[in-house]
Design a protein around this motif. Sequence first.
Motif, PDB file in Angstrom:
ATOM      1  N   GLU A  81       0.794  -1.383   0.065  1.00  0.00           N
ATOM      2  CA  GLU A  81       0.101   0.071   0.002  1.00  0.00           C
ATOM      3  C   GLU A  81       0.728   1.121   0.072  1.00  0.00           C
ATOM      4  O   GLU A  81       0.686   2.145  -0.671  1.00  0.00           O
ATOM      5  N   LEU A  82       1.729   1.062   0.645  1.00  0.00           N
ATOM      6  CA  LEU A  82       2.732   2.410   0.840  1.00  0.00           C
ATOM      7  C   LEU A  82       3.535   2.813  -0.532  1.00  0.00           C
ATOM      8  O   LEU A  82       3.209   3.810  -1.010  1.00  0.00           O
ATOM      9  N   ALA A  83       3.816   1.661  -1.157  1.00  0.00           N
ATOM     10  CA  ALA A  83       4.469   1.965  -2.430  1.00  0.00           C
ATOM     11  C   ALA A  83       3.628   2.189  -3.439  1.00  0.00           C
ATOM     12  O   ALA A  83       3.740   3.139  -4.432  1.00  0.00           O
ATOM     13  N   VAL A  84       2.440   1.616  -3.537  1.00  0.00           N
ATOM     14  CA  VAL A  84       1.353   2.062  -4.343  1.00  0.00           C
ATOM     15  C   VAL A  84       0.948   3.700  -4.132  1.00  0.00           C
ATOM     16  O   VAL A  84       0.922   4.297  -5.201  1.00  0.00           O
ATOM     17  N   LEU A  85       0.793   3.762  -3.193  1.00  0.00           N
ATOM     18  CA  LEU A  85       0.238   5.480  -2.862  1.00  0.00           C
ATOM     19  C   LEU A  85       1.342   6.296  -3.148  1.00  0.00           C
ATOM     20  O   LEU A  85       1.058   7.376  -3.623  1.00  0.00           O
ATOM     21  N   ARG A  86       2.700   5.910  -2.793  1.00  0.00           N
ATOM     22  CA  ARG A  86       3.741   6.835  -3.259  1.00  0.00           C
ATOM     23  C   ARG A  86       3.911   6.857  -4.811  1.00  0.00           C
ATOM     24  O   ARG A  86       3.814   8.237  -5.163  1.00  0.00           O
ATOM     25  N   ARG A  87       3.732   5.986  -5.218  1.00  0.00           N
ATOM     26  CA  ARG A  87       3.504   5.914  -7.052  1.00  0.00           C
ATOM     27  C   ARG A  87       2.562   6.885  -7.230  1.00  0.00           C
ATOM     28  O   ARG A  87       2.402   7.709  -8.419  1.00  0.00           O
ATOM     29  N   LEU A  88       1.173   6.635  -7.015  1.00  0.00           N
ATOM     30  CA  LEU A  88      -0.019   7.572  -7.310  1.00  0.00           C
ATOM     31  C   LEU A  88       0.434   8.900  -7.162  1.00  0.00           C
ATOM     32  O   LEU A  88       0.055   9.785  -7.831  1.00  0.00           O
ATOM     33  N   PHE A  89       0.944   9.056  -5.824  1.00  0.00           N
ATOM     34  CA  PHE A  89       1.129  10.684  -5.348  1.00  0.00           C
ATOM     35  C   PHE A  89       2.085  11.349  -6.346  1.00  0.00           C
ATOM     36  O   PHE A  89       1.720  12.427  -6.835  1.00  0.00           O
ATOM     37  N   ASN A  90       3.057  10.579  -6.762  1.00  0.00           N
ATOM     38  CA  ASN A  90       4.198  11.176  -7.422  1.00  0.00           C
ATOM     39  C   ASN A  90       3.466  11.432  -8.833  1.00  0.00           C
ATOM     40  O   ASN A  90       4.151  12.221  -9.744  1.00  0.00           O
ATOM     41  N   ARG A  91       2.703  10.619  -9.396  1.00  0.00           N
ATOM     42  CA  ARG A  91       2.271  10.826 -10.757  1.00  0.00           C
ATOM     43  C   ARG A  91       0.980  11.642 -10.975  1.00  0.00           C
ATOM     44  O   ARG A  91       1.012  12.565 -11.993  1.00  0.00           O
ATOM     45  N   TRP A  92       0.346  11.923  -9.978  1.00  0.00           N
ATOM     46  CA  TRP A  92      -1.193  12.594 -10.065  1.00  0.00           C
ATOM     47  C   TRP A  92      -1.113  14.034  -9.207  1.00  0.00           C
ATOM     48  O   TRP A  92      -1.893  14.815  -9.489  1.00  0.00           O
ATOM     49  N   LEU A  93      -0.489  13.946  -8.030  1.00  0.00           N
ATOM     50  CA  LEU A  93      -0.578  15.250  -7.394  1.00  0.00           C
ATOM     51  C   LEU A  93      -0.020  16.452  -7.984  1.00  0.00           C
ATOM     52  O   LEU A  93       0.922  16.097  -9.023  1.00  0.00           O
ATOM     53  N   PRO A  94      -0.668  17.508  -8.057  1.00  0.00           N
ATOM     54  CA  PRO A  94       0.388  18.720  -8.331  1.00  0.00           C
ATOM     55  C   PRO A  94       1.596  18.942  -7.853  1.00  0.00           C
ATOM     56  O   PRO A  94       1.841  18.411  -6.646  1.00  0.00           O
ATOM     57  N   ALA A  95       2.329  19.424  -8.655  1.00  0.00           N
ATOM     58  CA  ALA A  95       3.762  19.536  -7.872  1.00  0.00           C
ATOM     59  C   ALA A  95       3.820  20.487  -6.600  1.00  0.00           C
ATOM     60  O   ALA A  95       2.984  21.595  -6.690  1.00  0.00           O
ATOM     61  N   TRP A 158     -13.220  23.967   6.074  1.00  0.00           N
ATOM     62  CA  TRP A 158     -12.308  24.607   5.313  1.00  0.00           C
ATOM     63  C   TRP A 158     -13.330  25.327   4.088  1.00  0.00           C
ATOM     64  O   TRP A 158     -14.310  24.848   3.957  1.00  0.00           O
ATOM     65  N   ALA A 159     -12.601  26.438   3.483  1.00  0.00           N
ATOM     66  CA  ALA A 159     -13.436  27.204   2.736  1.00  0.00           C
ATOM     67  C   ALA A 159     -13.586  26.241   1.371  1.00  0.00           C
ATOM     68  O   ALA A 159     -12.588  25.578   0.967  1.00  0.00           O
ATOM     69  N   SER A 160     -14.443  26.832   0.462  1.00  0.00           N
ATOM     70  CA  SER A 160     -14.729  25.997  -0.865  1.00  0.00           C
ATOM     71  C   SER A 160     -13.242  26.398  -1.845  1.00  0.00           C
ATOM     72  O   SER A 160     -13.002  27.482  -1.479  1.00  0.00           O
ATOM     73  N   GLU A 161     -12.891  25.550  -2.562  1.00  0.00           N
ATOM     74  CA  GLU A 161     -11.822  25.762  -3.445  1.00  0.00           C
ATOM     75  C   GLU A 161     -10.842  26.395  -2.783  1.00  0.00           C
ATOM     76  O   GLU A 161      -9.956  27.163  -3.561  1.00  0.00           O
ATOM     77  N   ARG A 162     -10.271  25.748  -1.523  1.00  0.00           N
ATOM     78  CA  ARG A 162      -9.193  26.335  -0.962  1.00  0.00           C
ATOM     79  C   ARG A 162      -7.871  25.637  -1.260  1.00  0.00           C
ATOM     80  O   ARG A 162      -6.635  26.183  -1.431  1.00  0.00           O
ATOM     81  N   PHE A 163      -7.839  24.294  -1.973  1.00  0.00           N
ATOM     82  CA  PHE A 163      -6.776  23.475  -2.268  1.00  0.00           C
ATOM     83  C   PHE A 163      -6.561  23.043  -3.588  1.00  0.00           C
ATOM     84  O   PHE A 163      -7.479  23.269  -4.495  1.00  0.00           O
ATOM     85  N   ASP A 164      -5.381  22.610  -3.854  1.00  0.00           N
ATOM     86  CA  ASP A 164      -5.140  22.319  -5.331  1.00  0.00           C
ATOM     87  C   ASP A 164      -5.308  20.517  -5.418  1.00  0.00           C
ATOM     88  O   ASP A 164      -5.428  20.313  -6.616  1.00  0.00           O
ATOM     89  N   GLY A 196      -8.584  20.309  -9.928  1.00  0.00           N
ATOM     90  CA  GLY A 196      -7.662  19.885  -8.637  1.00  0.00           C
ATOM     91  C   GLY A 196      -8.121  18.310  -8.942  1.00  0.00           C
ATOM     92  O   GLY A 196      -8.999  17.858  -9.156  1.00  0.00           O
ATOM     93  N   ARG A 197      -7.374  17.614  -8.165  1.00  0.00           N
ATOM     94  CA  ARG A 197      -7.322  16.184  -8.193  1.00  0.00           C
ATOM     95  C   ARG A 197      -7.578  15.644  -6.575  1.00  0.00           C
ATOM     96  O   ARG A 197      -7.156  16.237  -5.695  1.00  0.00           O
ATOM     97  N   VAL A 198      -8.355  14.646  -6.498  1.00  0.00           N
ATOM     98  CA  VAL A 198      -8.644  14.091  -5.137  1.00  0.00           C
ATOM     99  C   VAL A 198      -8.293  12.471  -5.248  1.00  0.00           C
ATOM    100  O   VAL A 198      -8.698  11.819  -5.992  1.00  0.00           O
ATOM    101  N   ALA A 199      -7.294  12.327  -4.421  1.00  0.00           N
ATOM    102  CA  ALA A 199      -7.008  10.698  -4.485  1.00  0.00           C
ATOM    103  C   ALA A 199      -7.574   9.890  -3.306  1.00  0.00           C
ATOM    104  O   ALA A 199      -7.606  10.366  -1.918  1.00  0.00           O
ATOM    105  N   ILE A 200      -8.333   8.884  -3.777  1.00  0.00           N
ATOM    106  CA  ILE A 200      -9.247   8.192  -2.900  1.00  0.00           C
ATOM    107  C   ILE A 200      -8.793   6.768  -2.622  1.00  0.00           C
ATOM    108  O   ILE A 200      -8.264   6.299  -3.516  1.00  0.00           O
ATOM    109  N   GLN A 201      -9.248   6.219  -1.566  1.00  0.00           N
ATOM    110  CA  GLN A 201      -8.943   4.850  -1.371  1.00  0.00           C
ATOM    111  C   GLN A 201     -10.027   3.954  -0.804  1.00  0.00           C
ATOM    112  O   GLN A 201     -10.755   4.740   0.210  1.00  0.00           O
ATOM    113  N   VAL A 202     -10.264   2.898  -1.067  1.00  0.00           N
ATOM    114  CA  VAL A 202     -11.488   2.318  -0.680  1.00  0.00           C
ATOM    115  C   VAL A 202     -10.944   0.841  -0.703  1.00  0.00           C
ATOM    116  O   VAL A 202      -9.972   0.198  -1.279  1.00  0.00           O
TER     117      VAL A 202
END
Length: 204
Positions: A81-95, A158-164, A196-202
């Motif tokens: 899970e750690l490795a998969v999530l790191r790969r996901l974040f590196n690929r899809w989160l904004p810089a 938090w306020a709407s549209e606060r995050f990237d 913006g992108r939201v990374a979700i886990q189920v």
Amino acid sequence: SRHPAATDAPMVPAGDDIQNRNRSYLRYPWTMSAPDMDPASTDEGDVGGGRLTPTDLYALYGGAEAVEHTWTRLDTWHRIELAVLRRLFNRWLPAPPADLADIGGGNGRWAIELAGQGYEVALADLSEALVNDARQRTDAAGLRLADLVVADARVLPWASERFDGALLLGPLYHLPDREDRVAALREARRVVRPGGRVAIQVLH
């Protein structure tokens, strides 16, 4: 093709698929006799034969053992899970230094790592014990989080549209009812800026 866990907002799911696929609950050692758990529920996967409620979760994650396990589990039991999530974040989160929300972020396992990479991270979790631990661990690491708040994923402060972007890694498999999961997804969408992108886990 797009990774299935990386979703551009808006992203509210339709139909009953999310309800049918997410009936699993965490089975950690300290949850077998959770206090105040509803004894009437015996759904398969319910911890200790009872159905977890937000009150149960607050109690379960308040003990020292639970706090420590929340921090260490990715480095011990769940390295894939750690490795998969790191790969996901590196690929899809904004810089970095993008603004990120870590919703249901526990004691900051991801928030602190991402802050160390230069992100501005705000963390919210239902457990006061986990939020306090996150604060201590952040200070010990010589880092700073943009916000640390005790809050419900279904009603964020938090306020709407606060995050990237945002992480929504824990709430969806802790909330047994579809309407609650949809509420958490809508809140994540609300606080993230358009595009913006939201990374979700189920859990399946």
